[in-house]
Design a protein around this motif. Structure first.
Motif, short mmCIF file in Angstrom:
data_model
loop_
_atom_site.label_atom_id
_atom_site.label_comp_id
_atom_site.label_asym_id
_atom_site.label_seq_id
_atom_site.Cartn_x
_atom_site.Cartn_y
_atom_site.Cartn_z
N LEU A 104 19.63 -56.97 49.90
CA LEU A 104 18.60 -57.47 50.71
C LEU A 104 18.45 -59.04 50.40
O LEU A 104 17.40 -59.84 51.17
CB LEU A 104 17.45 -56.93 50.44
CG LEU A 104 17.70 -55.33 50.73
CD1 LEU A 104 16.24 -54.59 50.37
CD2 LEU A 104 17.74 -55.12 52.34
N GLU A 105 18.99 -59.69 49.43
CA GLU A 105 18.37 -61.04 49.12
C GLU A 105 19.51 -61.81 48.71
O GLU A 105 20.38 -61.38 48.22
CB GLU A 105 17.41 -61.04 47.92
CG GLU A 105 16.99 -62.31 47.69
CD GLU A 105 15.75 -62.53 46.51
OE1 GLU A 105 15.62 -63.43 45.81
OE2 GLU A 105 15.14 -61.45 46.52
N SER A 106 19.70 -63.04 49.03
CA SER A 106 20.66 -64.07 48.57
C SER A 106 19.74 -65.50 48.12
O SER A 106 18.74 -65.71 48.53
CB SER A 106 21.73 -64.58 49.61
OG SER A 106 21.11 -65.27 50.72
N THR A 107 20.50 -66.18 47.11
CA THR A 107 20.15 -67.39 46.88
C THR A 107 21.33 -68.47 46.81
O THR A 107 22.23 -68.11 46.28
CB THR A 107 19.63 -67.30 45.32
OG1 THR A 107 18.58 -66.23 45.28
CG2 THR A 107 18.88 -68.69 44.78
N ASN A 108 20.74 -69.60 47.42
CA ASN A 108 21.75 -70.56 47.53
C ASN A 108 21.68 -71.50 46.20
O ASN A 108 20.86 -71.41 45.47
CB ASN A 108 21.50 -71.43 48.92
CG ASN A 108 20.50 -72.11 48.70
OD1 ASN A 108 19.69 -72.57 47.85
ND2 ASN A 108 19.94 -72.62 50.12
#
Length: 348
Positions: A67-71
């Motif tokens: 549900l989540e991603s971080t660049n």
């Protein structure tokens, strides 16, 4: 060479439902139907989908890791929607939300790093609304009860922008709103970079109305309370233009109004290239009316105080209703034409 058409969002969603029916795989595009806890949000499924498929999707919990991603810059993106029915304070820690934000009951919304919302944003109960970095909303932005609507970086809203009870409406970087702007209670309406509104622009109570580069409004443009109605870049209004309290009405680039023009109290009206008004036009208090190209008024026309306004094309059938004209206007116009005709020709 054949150019392939890019599928619409609706088509992609439809195909994703079809793929789930045949394979049981939930594509990323369907994640926006789930909240930040991985649970299905039933109120945001509007497609015609078999009830059995919705039942199965509603019974599926999406793993939080999906549900989540971080660049690399540390920006967090929520790949689903954010939903919270808490009545107190709600804080959104994400920079981007791919789906919707549904926070209908919160009295305070804090989203200090939020930059974009892919779909609509509903925060109708919040009195305090803190979105200092928000730039774009892919659907409507509804902040109905916010007392102040301050969005310093907001540039676009691809739906309606609703801030009905905000007394201060300041959006210095807003460029376009696809549907309506509802700022009925705003005493100050300040949108210096706003260029277009697809539907209505309602700033009924605004004593200060500042939209210097606004070019088009697809529906009604209502700024009833402003004493100075200055819209130097405005070219067209799809329906009614209402500026009843304006003593000074200046719209030097306005060409057409699809509905009526109500500028009842204006002592001076400057609309030199206005050609057509689809409904009525009330300029009854104007002593100076600069609208020399006006050739068509679909309803009634009131220019009873403008001694120097007499347009021949209007007089020969350009008014669909009744024309209240100053009794001296025709003779003054004929006198001016006669004076020009009697001037001696200068040969060079």
């Amino acid at each position: 060479m054949t150019i392939e058409r890019t599928p619409t969002w609706e088509e992609l969603v439809r195909d994703a439902f079809a793929d789930y029916k045949s394979t049981g795989k939930i594509q990323d595009i369907l994640l926006t139907r789930y909240d930040q806890h991985g649970r299905w949000i039933p109120v945001i499924s509007t497609e015609e989908v078999e009830e059995a498929i919705i039942f199965k999707l509603a019974g599926t919990i999406i793993p939080l890791t999906r549900l989540e991603s971080t660049n690399p810059a540390g920006e967090r993106t929520l790949l689903c929607s954010f939903a919270d029915d808490t009545e107190g304070k709600v804080e959104i820690p994400y920079h981007h939300v791919k789906g919707q934000i549904l926070v209908p009951e919160a009295l305070t919304l804090i989203a200090p790093v939020l930059v974009s919302v892919g779909e609509r944003m509903v925060v109708n109960g919040a009195m305090a609304f803190h979105i200092p970095n928000l730039q774009s909303v892919g659907g409507s932005l509804c902040a109905q009860t916010a007392q102040e609507f301050l969005a310093p970086k907001l540039q676009s809203v691809e739906g309606s922008l609703v801030a009905t009870f905000a007394t201060k409406f300041q959006i210095p970087n807003l460029q376009f709103v696809e549907w309506d702007i509802d700022a009925l209670s705003a005493l100050e309406f300040n949108a210096p970079n706003l260029q277009s509104v697809g539907g209505d622009l309602r700033a009924d109570a605004a004593e200060e109305f500042h939209v210097p580069i606004l070019k088009s409004v697809g529906g009604d443009l209502i700024a009833e309370a402003t004493e100075e109605f200055h819209v130097p870049s405005l070219q067209s209004v799809g329906r009614d233009l209402i500026a009843q309290s304006a003593g000074d009405f200046r719209a030097r680039n306005l060409q057409s109004v699809g509905g009526s023009v109500y500028a009842r109290l204006a002592k001076e009206i400057h609309a030199p290239i206005l050609e057509s008004v689809g409904g009525s036009m009330d300029a009854g208090s104007a002593m100076k009316l600069n609208a020399g190209k006006l050739s068509q008024v679909g309803g009634d026309l009131n220019t009873k105080n403008a001694r120097d306004f007499h347009n021949r094309s209007i007089a020969t059938g350009g008014v669909g209703g009744k024309w209240e004209i100053h009794p001296d206007a025709k003779s003054i116009r004929q006198g001016i034409k006669g004076a020009h005709a009697n001037q001696p020709r200068i040969e060079i």
